[in-house]
Write an enzyme that holds these catalytic residues in place. Sequence first.
Site, PDB file in Angstrom:
ATOM      1  N   CYS A 113       0.812  -1.230   0.000  1.00 58.90           N
ATOM      2  CA  CYS A 113       0.000   0.000   0.000  1.00 58.90           C
ATOM      3  C   CYS A 113       0.842   1.274   0.000  1.00 58.90           C
ATOM      4  O   CYS A 113       0.312   2.361  -0.228  1.00 58.90           O
ATOM      5  CB  CYS A 113      -0.944  -0.006   1.189  1.00 58.90           C
ATOM      6  N   HIS A 257      -3.238   6.998   3.049  1.00 53.72           N
ATOM      7  CA  HIS A 257      -3.716   5.719   2.526  1.00 53.72           C
ATOM      8  C   HIS A 257      -5.061   5.434   3.194  1.00 53.72           C
ATOM      9  O   HIS A 257      -5.199   5.542   4.418  1.00 53.72           O
ATOM     10  CB  HIS A 257      -2.684   4.632   2.853  1.00 53.72           C
ATOM     11  N   ASN A 287     -10.487  -0.062   0.920  1.00 53.64           N
ATOM     12  CA  ASN A 287      -9.025  -0.019   0.851  1.00 53.64           C
ATOM     13  C   ASN A 287      -8.592  -0.528  -0.520  1.00 53.64           C
ATOM     14  O   ASN A 287      -8.746  -1.709  -0.817  1.00 53.64           O
ATOM     15  CB  ASN A 287      -8.455  -0.892   1.975  1.00 53.64           C
TER      16      ASN A 287
HETATM   17  O1  UT7 Z   1      -3.658  -1.458   3.711  1.00 54.37           O
HETATM   18  C1  UT7 Z   1      -3.223  -1.733   5.017  1.00 54.37           C
HETATM   19  C2  UT7 Z   1      -3.861  -2.925   5.433  1.00 54.37           C
HETATM   20  N1  UT7 Z   1      -4.711  -3.137   6.476  1.00 54.37           N
HETATM   21  C3  UT7 Z   1      -5.129  -2.352   7.463  1.00 54.37           C
HETATM   22  O2  UT7 Z   1      -4.860  -1.213   7.594  1.00 54.37           O
HETATM   23  C4  UT7 Z   1      -6.019  -3.013   8.438  1.00 54.37           C
HETATM   24  C5  UT7 Z   1      -5.824  -2.524   9.836  1.00 54.37           C
HETATM   25  N2  UT7 Z   1      -6.728  -3.166  10.744  1.00 54.37           N
HETATM   26  C6  UT7 Z   1      -8.063  -2.920  10.747  1.00 54.37           C
HETATM   27  O3  UT7 Z   1      -8.566  -2.142   9.974  1.00 54.37           O
HETATM   28  C7  UT7 Z   1      -8.892  -3.616  11.802  1.00 54.37           C
HETATM   29  O4  UT7 Z   1      -8.045  -4.372  12.631  1.00 54.37           O
HETATM   30  C8  UT7 Z   1      -9.996  -4.538  11.231  1.00 54.37           C
HETATM   31  C9  UT7 Z   1     -11.086  -3.676  10.604  1.00 54.37           C
HETATM   32  C10 UT7 Z   1      -9.445  -5.493  10.206  1.00 54.37           C
HETATM   33  C11 UT7 Z   1     -10.644  -5.320  12.371  1.00 54.37           C
HETATM   34  O5  UT7 Z   1     -11.140  -4.441  13.343  1.00 54.37           O
HETATM   35  P1  UT7 Z   1     -10.785  -4.664  14.884  1.00 54.37           P
HETATM   36  O6  UT7 Z   1     -11.492  -3.637  15.636  1.00 54.37           O
HETATM   37  O7  UT7 Z   1      -9.291  -4.713  15.003  1.00 54.37           O
HETATM   38  O8  UT7 Z   1     -11.449  -6.063  15.153  1.00 54.37           O
HETATM   39  P2  UT7 Z   1     -10.752  -7.384  15.723  1.00 54.37           P
HETATM   40  O9  UT7 Z   1      -9.966  -8.078  14.675  1.00 54.37           O
HETATM   41  O10 UT7 Z   1     -10.076  -7.048  17.016  1.00 54.37           O
HETATM   42  O11 UT7 Z   1     -12.028  -8.261  16.052  1.00 54.37           O
HETATM   43  C12 UT7 Z   1     -12.985  -7.884  17.068  1.00 54.37           C
HETATM   44  C13 UT7 Z   1     -14.134  -8.867  17.022  1.00 54.37           C
HETATM   45  C14 UT7 Z   1     -13.699 -10.325  17.001  1.00 54.37           C
HETATM   46  O12 UT7 Z   1     -14.637 -11.054  17.762  1.00 54.37           O
HETATM   47  P3  UT7 Z   1     -14.312 -11.492  19.278  1.00 54.37           P
HETATM   48  O13 UT7 Z   1     -13.070 -12.313  19.193  1.00 54.37           O
HETATM   49  O14 UT7 Z   1     -14.120 -10.211  20.025  1.00 54.37           O
HETATM   50  O15 UT7 Z   1     -15.537 -12.239  19.670  1.00 54.37           O
HETATM   51  C15 UT7 Z   1     -13.798 -10.733  15.589  1.00 54.37           C
HETATM   52  O16 UT7 Z   1     -14.034 -12.107  15.399  1.00 54.37           O
HETATM   53  O17 UT7 Z   1     -14.889  -8.688  15.826  1.00 54.37           O
HETATM   54  C16 UT7 Z   1     -15.000  -9.927  15.134  1.00 54.37           C
HETATM   55  N3  UT7 Z   1     -14.973  -9.622  13.691  1.00 54.37           N
HETATM   56  C17 UT7 Z   1     -16.091  -9.328  13.025  1.00 54.37           C
HETATM   57  N4  UT7 Z   1     -17.371  -9.228  13.396  1.00 54.37           N
HETATM   58  C18 UT7 Z   1     -18.269  -8.887  12.462  1.00 54.37           C
HETATM   59  C19 UT7 Z   1     -13.915  -9.575  12.873  1.00 54.37           C
HETATM   60  N5  UT7 Z   1     -14.320  -9.248  11.640  1.00 54.37           N
HETATM   61  C20 UT7 Z   1     -15.655  -9.075  11.703  1.00 54.37           C
HETATM   62  C21 UT7 Z   1     -16.627  -8.730  10.763  1.00 54.37           C
HETATM   63  N6  UT7 Z   1     -17.926  -8.642  11.181  1.00 54.37           N
HETATM   64  N7  UT7 Z   1     -16.336  -8.468   9.483  1.00 54.37           N
END
Ligand code: UT7
Length: 389
Positions: A113, A257, A287
């Site tokens: 990215c 980005h 993204n």
């Molecule tokens: O280009 C550069 C590349 N990438 C990035 O910049 C990504 C950077 N990271 C992010 O944007 C975020 O970490 C995400 C959007 C990917 C995830 O958000 P988060 O607030 O970090 O969520 P998490 O991974 O900590 O997950 C929290 C909860 C989990 O459930 P439990 O374990 O708390 O019960 C996940 O299983 O949310 C759950 N979860 C979802 N729930 C509904 C993860 N993805 C989803 C989803 N819908 N799509």
Amino acid sequence: MKYAHIVGWGSYLPEKKLTNHDIAHMVETTDEWIYTRTGIRERRIAAEKETTATLAFEAAARALAVADIPPSQVDLIIVATSTPEYVFPATAVQVQDLLGATKAGAFDLAAACSGFVYGLDMASQAITTGSIETAVVIGAETLSRIVDWTDRGTCILFGDGAGAVVLKGSSVPGGLLSSILRADGSGADMLKMASVYDSPLPMFDLDFPPERENPKRIEMNGRQVFRFATRVVAESIVKVVEDAGLTLDEVDLIVPHQANMRIIEATAKRLKIPVEKFFMNVDRVGNTSTASIPLALCDASSAGRLHPDDNVVFVGFGGGLTWAAAAIKWDVTPPDVSFDERDWQRARYIWARFRSRLRQAGRQLGARLFGSPTPDARMKDARRDAERK
Ligand code: UT7
């Protein structure tokens, strides 16, 4: 002394929209979860016939139209992408052919990215040293082809699209003021996609094409990437602004980005500057990796957020890990011309395609008429033909 100025910009988005509601039918998620965690509402998905190269071409053609520069004057084409159609030839070379940029060198740049800002830096250096005069830097992706559509942790984020800028050398001070490029390979596992070399397959006793048990897909540790991003984005902005001899107050617009609205908000908080200073279009495009900064730049221009003499900062981060930032003096008044109004330019690209086909046909004819290039090989060909008879 030469300065590298942005004199043209253009973007292209595929028609098809994929909303959060659509994704909620594919994996266990909701529009509300996706929007509150990322700021994304919808993203675009490339049509079957669209490739990274065709998206990149469309964006580049629009950028050249704004710059009012014919492709024949382009010296260098850089395509930053994580989704090339081929390992080789480079997507940039496909774009060179589609544009009919007959005197341009062309190569792809892999910095995930951060790739667009890396490309901008490379092209600007080539211009300021006097090695070239005009460059097109493109970020283009068809990420929908490498997303794991069963993984809700990643499939909600990514979209397809392309953005491009035209850089031109000038003795007028301005353009790219400063830039920084950084990498940290110790974080490679945080965001990656394996190449064809991963888990090598024995090339014998297999039907062709070999069936892949695990087709390659994006793998990401979202939380770790989030933490990394909020740290480096703020640090990079401070450094690049300082290197440009500016203060944060003097920065008019930051085009980051577009990965996640929360990363941008956290950065604004860290830097103690209003979030309004950051341009955001992540809600509409998701993204788009390398394409995200030039896409956002084009939208910022359409939204009237860019004015002559503005100080603009680009900042990217992503897989590698890589991150990069650039400070720019925006010294162009956007022309009141859209690509569509210059439809006649299309004729140029139809000719480029025709010319390319003609060259291919010429090569085939040459091979048929003159056979192999060396006397030795010609003899072998003749012997083979005789044996066949
Ligand atoms: O280009 C550069 C590349 N990438 C990035 O910049 C990504 C950077 N990271 C992010 O944007 C975020 O970490 C995400 C959007 C990917 C995830 O958000 P988060 O607030 O970090 O969520 P998490 O991974 O900590 O997950 C929290 C909860 C989990 O459930 P439990 O374990 O708390 O019960 C996940 O299983 O949310 C759950 N979860 C979802 N729930 C509904 C993860 N993805 C989803 C989803 N819908 N799509």
